[in-house]
Design a protein around this motif. Structure first.
Motif, PDB file in Angstrom:
ATOM      1  N   THR A   1     -47.312 -38.265  64.865  1.00 34.43           N
ATOM      2  CA  THR A   1     -46.319 -38.564  65.900  1.00 34.43           C
ATOM      3  C   THR A   1     -45.869 -40.018  65.814  1.00 34.43           C
ATOM      4  OG1 THR A   1     -48.070 -39.067  67.504  1.00 34.43           O
ATOM      5  CG2 THR A   1     -47.239 -36.813  67.443  1.00 34.43           C
TER       6      THR A   1
ATOM      7  N   GLU B   1     -41.436 -43.335  65.246  1.00 40.68           N
ATOM      8  CA  GLU B   1     -42.140 -42.541  66.251  1.00 40.68           C
ATOM      9  C   GLU B   1     -41.212 -41.491  66.839  1.00 40.68           C
ATOM     10  OE1 GLU B   1     -45.466 -45.694  67.951  1.00 40.68           O
ATOM     11  OE2 GLU B   1     -43.596 -45.435  69.074  1.00 40.68           O
TER      12      GLU B   1
ATOM     13  N   LEU C   1     -42.750 -35.588  70.252  1.00 37.18           N
ATOM     14  CA  LEU C   1     -43.974 -35.143  69.587  1.00 37.18           C
ATOM     15  C   LEU C   1     -45.204 -35.822  70.176  1.00 37.18           C
ATOM     16  CD1 LEU C   1     -42.898 -35.000  65.814  1.00 37.18           C
ATOM     17  CD2 LEU C   1     -43.071 -33.130  67.458  1.00 37.18           C
ATOM     18  N   ILE C   2     -45.068 -37.092  70.585  1.00 37.46           N
ATOM     19  CA  ILE C   2     -46.190 -37.789  71.212  1.00 37.46           C
ATOM     20  C   ILE C   2     -46.583 -37.086  72.509  1.00 37.46           C
ATOM     21  CG2 ILE C   2     -46.879 -39.934  72.371  1.00 37.46           C
ATOM     22  CD1 ILE C   2     -45.197 -41.446  70.312  1.00 37.46           C
TER      23      ILE C   2
ATOM     24  N   GLU D   1     -43.649 -31.442  61.171  1.00 36.82           N
ATOM     25  CA  GLU D   1     -43.320 -30.676  62.372  1.00 36.82           C
ATOM     26  C   GLU D   1     -42.765 -29.302  62.028  1.00 36.82           C
ATOM     27  OE1 GLU D   1     -42.366 -29.474  66.322  1.00 36.82           O
ATOM     28  OE2 GLU D   1     -43.871 -30.766  65.398  1.00 36.82           O
TER      29      GLU D   1
END
Length: 228
Positions: A153, A174, A178-179, A212
């Motif tokens: 991420t 970043e 996703l984080i 991803e």
């Protein structure tokens, strides 16, 4: 001036190469390392072992100009590095191929190379093979998911900064969505031979998108049609 190649629309590639010239094209550097008898693997591979039918579209894609955030343009992939120490041949070749997202393998008595990219106009490349139950052994596909720990991420990409005497510098890529989804998982990678922070950023965005999107691994066994 930057060492990239200029492909003139409408000109056909005849197979003739201008050797002994400087270029920052990573595909040409890859070819030189494979075939050079002075500093490469030329004692073990001949030029006939390398297929330019595969390399030519990779070179076109690598040298295509892309827009940069500062309003300029630059080749999609460039390499500017010095290999000053002896190293394992396969590792060096793989490092060179990684610059243009390439992967090498041996098939049909020749070195084959493929790259993870689309067509020059942005469309997807036509698949080489389509597999279904009819051309897979016992018609069986085995599906498995990738580990959540492998999905980055946050990426810290190291490159050589020309504005800092070509010393190591870093860019951070970043994805906040996703984080939120997977937590903060940072990975540090090296952009081999890269001296452009924008190219390093593109590498980071590609790797994060690949991790991803490629969440499912499919295993199967096929016949000789899977070799070509």
């Amino acid at each position: 001036e930057d060492g990239s190649l200029n492909f003139i629309e409408g000109n056909e590639f005849t197979g003739e190469l201008k050797e002994g010239q400087y270029t920052s094209c990573p595909v040409c550097a890859f070819y030189d390392m494979l075939t050079s008898t002075k500093h490469g693997a030329g004692d073990f591979l001949s030029k006939s072992d390398v297929n330019w039918i595969d390399l030519y579209p990779l070179a076109q894609y690598a040298n295509q100009l892309v827009s940069t955030p500062d309003g300029g343009t630059e080749p999609r992939f460039s390499i500017n590095t010095v290999i000053g120490v002896q190293a394992d041949a396969y590792s060096v070749i793989q490092d060179l191929a990684s610059v243009f997202r390439g992967m090498t393998y041996w098939a049909s008595s020749a070195i084959q190379v493929v790259g993870d990219h689309g067509n020059l106009d942005g469309t997807d490349i036509t698949p080489v093979h389509l597999y279904n139950n009819a051309n897979v052994l016992e018609g069986t596909f085995t599906y498995s998911g990738t580990s959540l720990k492998t999905r980055s991420t946050s990426l810290k990409i190291r490159y050589n900064d020309p504005n800092f005497f070509y010393k190591s510098n870093y860019v951070i890529v970043e994805d906040y969505d996703l984080i939120t989804k997977y937590g903060y998982q940072r990975k540090e990678i090296i952009a081999f031979g890269c001296t452009s922070k924008y190219q390093a950023q593109r590498m980071g965005r590609w790797l994060m998108a690949a991790e991803e999107l490629d969440q499912e691994v499919i295993s199967f066994t096929t016949g000789l049609e899977g070799v070509a």
